[in-house]
Design a protein around this motif. Structure first.
Motif, PDB file in Angstrom:
ATOM      1  N   TYR A 140      55.759  30.774  40.141  1.00 52.83           N
ATOM      2  CA  TYR A 140      56.267  29.709  39.302  1.00 52.83           C
ATOM      3  C   TYR A 140      55.549  29.756  37.944  1.00 52.83           C
ATOM      4  CZ  TYR A 140      57.807  27.759  43.834  1.00 52.83           C
ATOM      5  OH  TYR A 140      58.369  27.557  45.070  1.00 52.83           O
ATOM      6  N   GLY A 141      56.017  28.929  37.022  1.00 56.25           N
ATOM      7  CA  GLY A 141      55.381  28.841  35.718  1.00 56.25           C
ATOM      8  C   GLY A 141      55.976  29.822  34.727  1.00 56.25           C
ATOM      9  N   LEU A 142      55.627  29.648  33.464  1.00 55.79           N
ATOM     10  CA  LEU A 142      56.121  30.530  32.409  1.00 55.79           C
ATOM     11  C   LEU A 142      55.152  31.696  32.228  1.00 55.79           C
ATOM     12  CD1 LEU A 142      57.640  28.054  29.794  1.00 55.79           C
ATOM     13  CD2 LEU A 142      58.752  29.276  31.669  1.00 55.79           C
ATOM     14  N   THR A 143      55.025  32.482  33.269  1.00 57.54           N
ATOM     15  CA  THR A 143      54.248  33.719  33.199  1.00 57.54           C
ATOM     16  C   THR A 143      55.016  34.735  32.351  1.00 57.54           C
ATOM     17  OG1 THR A 143      55.325  34.591  35.169  1.00 57.54           O
ATOM     18  CG2 THR A 143      53.323  33.289  35.507  1.00 57.54           C
ATOM     19  N   ASP A 144      54.366  35.822  32.004  1.00 60.25           N
ATOM     20  CA  ASP A 144      55.036  36.835  31.178  1.00 60.25           C
ATOM     21  C   ASP A 144      56.295  37.355  31.857  1.00 60.25           C
ATOM     22  OD1 ASP A 144      53.078  36.593  29.258  1.00 60.25           O
ATOM     23  OD2 ASP A 144      51.963  38.379  29.870  1.00 60.25           O
ATOM     24  N   ARG A 145      56.208  37.614  33.155  1.00 61.49           N
ATOM     25  CA  ARG A 145      57.371  38.160  33.861  1.00 61.49           C
ATOM     26  C   ARG A 145      58.495  37.129  33.939  1.00 61.49           C
ATOM     27  NH1 ARG A 145      56.453  41.401  39.404  1.00 61.49           N
ATOM     28  NH2 ARG A 145      55.765  39.361  40.157  1.00 61.49           N
ATOM     29  N   ASN A 146      58.154  35.867  34.211  1.00 60.56           N
ATOM     30  CA  ASN A 146      59.180  34.832  34.257  1.00 60.56           C
ATOM     31  C   ASN A 146      59.782  34.592  32.878  1.00 60.56           C
ATOM     32  OD1 ASN A 146      58.983  34.444  37.006  1.00 60.56           O
ATOM     33  ND2 ASN A 146      57.532  32.751  36.851  1.00 60.56           N
ATOM     34  N   ARG A 147      58.968  34.616  31.847  1.00 62.77           N
ATOM     35  CA  ARG A 147      59.494  34.467  30.483  1.00 62.77           C
ATOM     36  C   ARG A 147      60.528  35.555  30.177  1.00 62.77           C
ATOM     37  NH1 ARG A 147      57.339  31.301  26.578  1.00 62.77           N
ATOM     38  NH2 ARG A 147      55.519  30.034  27.136  1.00 62.77           N
TER      39      ARG A 147
ATOM     40  N   ILE B 230      66.225  48.114  43.382  1.00 56.85           N
ATOM     41  CA  ILE B 230      64.860  48.584  43.171  1.00 56.85           C
ATOM     42  C   ILE B 230      64.761  49.345  41.853  1.00 56.85           C
ATOM     43  CG2 ILE B 230      63.091  50.169  44.046  1.00 56.85           C
ATOM     44  CD1 ILE B 230      63.960  49.369  46.880  1.00 56.85           C
ATOM     45  N   ARG B 231      65.752  50.162  41.563  1.00 54.05           N
ATOM     46  CA  ARG B 231      65.770  50.886  40.290  1.00 54.05           C
ATOM     47  C   ARG B 231      65.820  49.910  39.118  1.00 54.05           C
ATOM     48  NH1 ARG B 231      68.552  51.760  36.225  1.00 54.05           N
ATOM     49  NH2 ARG B 231      70.176  50.388  37.016  1.00 54.05           N
ATOM     50  N   TYR B 232      66.660  48.883  39.237  1.00 54.11           N
ATOM     51  CA  TYR B 232      66.774  47.879  38.178  1.00 54.11           C
ATOM     52  C   TYR B 232      65.446  47.165  37.959  1.00 54.11           C
ATOM     53  CZ  TYR B 232      68.036  43.407  36.030  1.00 54.11           C
ATOM     54  OH  TYR B 232      68.079  42.291  35.222  1.00 54.11           O
ATOM     55  N   PHE B 233      64.781  46.781  39.036  1.00 55.90           N
ATOM     56  CA  PHE B 233      63.491  46.109  38.899  1.00 55.90           C
ATOM     57  C   PHE B 233      62.464  47.043  38.272  1.00 55.90           C
ATOM     58  CE2 PHE B 233      59.242  44.981  40.400  1.00 55.90           C
ATOM     59  CZ  PHE B 233      59.173  43.665  39.965  1.00 55.90           C
ATOM     60  N   GLY B 234      62.475  48.308  38.692  1.00 54.98           N
ATOM     61  CA  GLY B 234      61.537  49.261  38.126  1.00 54.98           C
ATOM     62  C   GLY B 234      61.723  49.450  36.634  1.00 54.98           C
ATOM     63  N   LYS B 235      62.964  49.363  36.176  1.00 54.16           N
ATOM     64  CA  LYS B 235      63.250  49.537  34.752  1.00 54.16           C
ATOM     65  C   LYS B 235      62.965  48.285  33.949  1.00 54.16           C
ATOM     66  CE  LYS B 235      66.947  50.604  31.469  1.00 54.16           C
ATOM     67  NZ  LYS B 235      68.396  50.915  31.296  1.00 54.16           N
ATOM     68  N   THR B 236      63.348  47.122  34.475  1.00 56.78           N
ATOM     69  CA  THR B 236      63.316  45.880  33.691  1.00 56.78           C
ATOM     70  C   THR B 236      62.173  44.947  34.052  1.00 56.78           C
ATOM     71  OG1 THR B 236      64.727  44.638  35.230  1.00 56.78           O
ATOM     72  CG2 THR B 236      65.836  45.974  33.541  1.00 56.78           C
ATOM     73  N   GLY B 237      61.637  45.057  35.285  1.00 56.01           N
ATOM     74  CA  GLY B 237      60.642  44.102  35.742  1.00 56.01           C
ATOM     75  C   GLY B 237      61.213  42.741  36.088  1.00 56.01           C
ATOM     76  N   ILE B 238      62.539  42.638  36.208  1.00 55.62           N
ATOM     77  CA  ILE B 238      63.198  41.352  36.448  1.00 55.62           C
ATOM     78  C   ILE B 238      63.596  41.208  37.914  1.00 55.62           C
ATOM     79  CG2 ILE B 238      65.268  39.971  35.961  1.00 55.62           C
ATOM     80  CD1 ILE B 238      65.232  41.106  33.122  1.00 55.62           C
ATOM     81  N   PHE B 239      63.100  40.153  38.540  1.00 54.27           N
ATOM     82  CA  PHE B 239      63.585  39.678  39.834  1.00 54.27           C
ATOM     83  C   PHE B 239      64.401  38.430  39.492  1.00 54.27           C
ATOM     84  CE2 PHE B 239      62.124  37.882  44.235  1.00 54.27           C
ATOM     85  CZ  PHE B 239      63.405  38.054  44.718  1.00 54.27           C
TER      86      PHE B 239
END
Length: 329
Positions: free
Chosen positions: A281-288, A205-214
């Motif tokens: 799905y898709g090349l959204t900002d978060r997925n990019r 959770i800390r990692y996601f909060g910092k990076t926004g990466i799932f």
């Protein structure tokens, strides 16, 4: 009667593909044969090495290396498997390892070097915890999905056929192990094996909060010959996967279908922490951002010869601005 083209899709037996597998969702113009009887490592190897299927869920890290090496495949921005990986770093409890930097100079196992779970965690350990991947001696077990030449300063050893990294960790021949699954010694509560991060959920959770990466584990590979012959397949399959996921997520909102006492609470926690559609799905900002990070690790670790962007890796699936949201005759 219109004639549909016949295509094969190999993927995991997931809730988010159930509507495709059962024919509830039918891609426009396509008669789909869905194959779900393989484990991930078998499916990845058969698609990347042999192109046994027209489309296949496949290892994201192996796919990046395959693209760099000119394999005749491409991918749709469909991500059927994601997983945080802090909870899959295991240690031998007799080795005095209590924090990530204790891994420096150690011998650490992987099922294979290109497995995406290990690839993500090597990068996370280096960038988030100060553990350079070249400071570790890596021991692998399986042959790689894609052949590659390791950089000269990367220390790797592949085990003979009769050895396993799980057994070697328990026996103390390895100091630690990064795996894609729960390993048998941990499940059986072997006291010689534990997690590097005891409260791994809090770390994730800390990692996601910092990076926004799932972290994205798998992409949807497709053979170039399919795209060359039927270029419209990319958009139609992308739309079908989105429709199937929407049906599945609606079904999964109902806590009665899952035999877990606090399932609904877990569902609501996921939304609170990760947002309304963490499986987008898709090349959204978060997925990019996630894909650029993973491809950046590939270049940094010497697995590919040139930097690669998400646009280098995926088939365009746009239908034009503001098109496709509302059906018009």
């Amino acid at each position: 009667m219109s004639k549909k083209i016949q295509l094969t899709l190999a993927c995991g037996d997931y809730e988010i593909v159930r509507p495709l597998k059962e024919g509830i969702v039918q891609p426009d113009g396509i008669e789909l044969t869905v194959l779900t009887g393989m484990d991930s490592t078998t499916r990845h190897w058969r698609f990347l090495r042999n192109r046994d299927f027209d489309m296949a869920e496949t290892s994201a890290s192996s796919y990046i290396v395959a693209r760099d090496n000119g394999y005749p495949i491409n991918a749709l921005p469909v991500f059927l498997h994601r997983r945080f990986r802090h909870g899959f770093v295991y240690i031998n409890t007799t080795k005095g390892i209590t924090r990530p930097t204790d891994l420096i100079g150690r011998k650490v196992g992987l099922k294979s070097f290109l497995v995406t779970a290990g690839h993500w965690m090597r990068g996370i350990l280096e960038h988030e915890y100060g553990v350079p991947h070249r400071s570790i001696e890596w021991v692998t077990e399986l042959d790689e999905d894609v052949d590659f030449t390791p950089p000269p300063d990367l220390r790797t050893t592949r085990l003979p056929h009769d050895r396993s990294v799980e057994a070697m960790l328990a026996d103390g021949e390895l100091d630690a192990l990064i795996h894609s699954s729960l390993i048998k010694p941990l499940v059986s509560k072997d006291p010689r094996v534990a997690r590097l991060f005891p409260d791994y959920k809090a770390e994730e959770i800390r990692y996601f909060g910092k990076t926004g990466i799932f972290p994205i584990m798998h992409v949807l590979g497709i053979k170039n010959e399919v795209l060359e012959r039927y270029p419209w397949v990319a958009v139609n399959m992308f739309n079908a996967f989105n429709e199937a996921k929407a049906i599945a997520m609606k079904r999964m909102e109902n806590p009665r279908i899952v035999p877990l006492a606090w399932y609904r609470e877990a569902w609501e926690e996921q939304q609170e922490v990760l947002g309304p559609d963490p499986w987008e799905y898709g090349l959204t900002d978060r997925n990019r951002h996630a894909l650029a990070t993973l491809a950046g690790y590939s270049y940094e670790q010497g697995l590919i010869r040139r930097p690669m962007s998400p646009d280098d890796l995926f088939v365009p699936v746009t239908q034009g601005r503001k098109r496709g949201d509302e059906f018009r005759i």
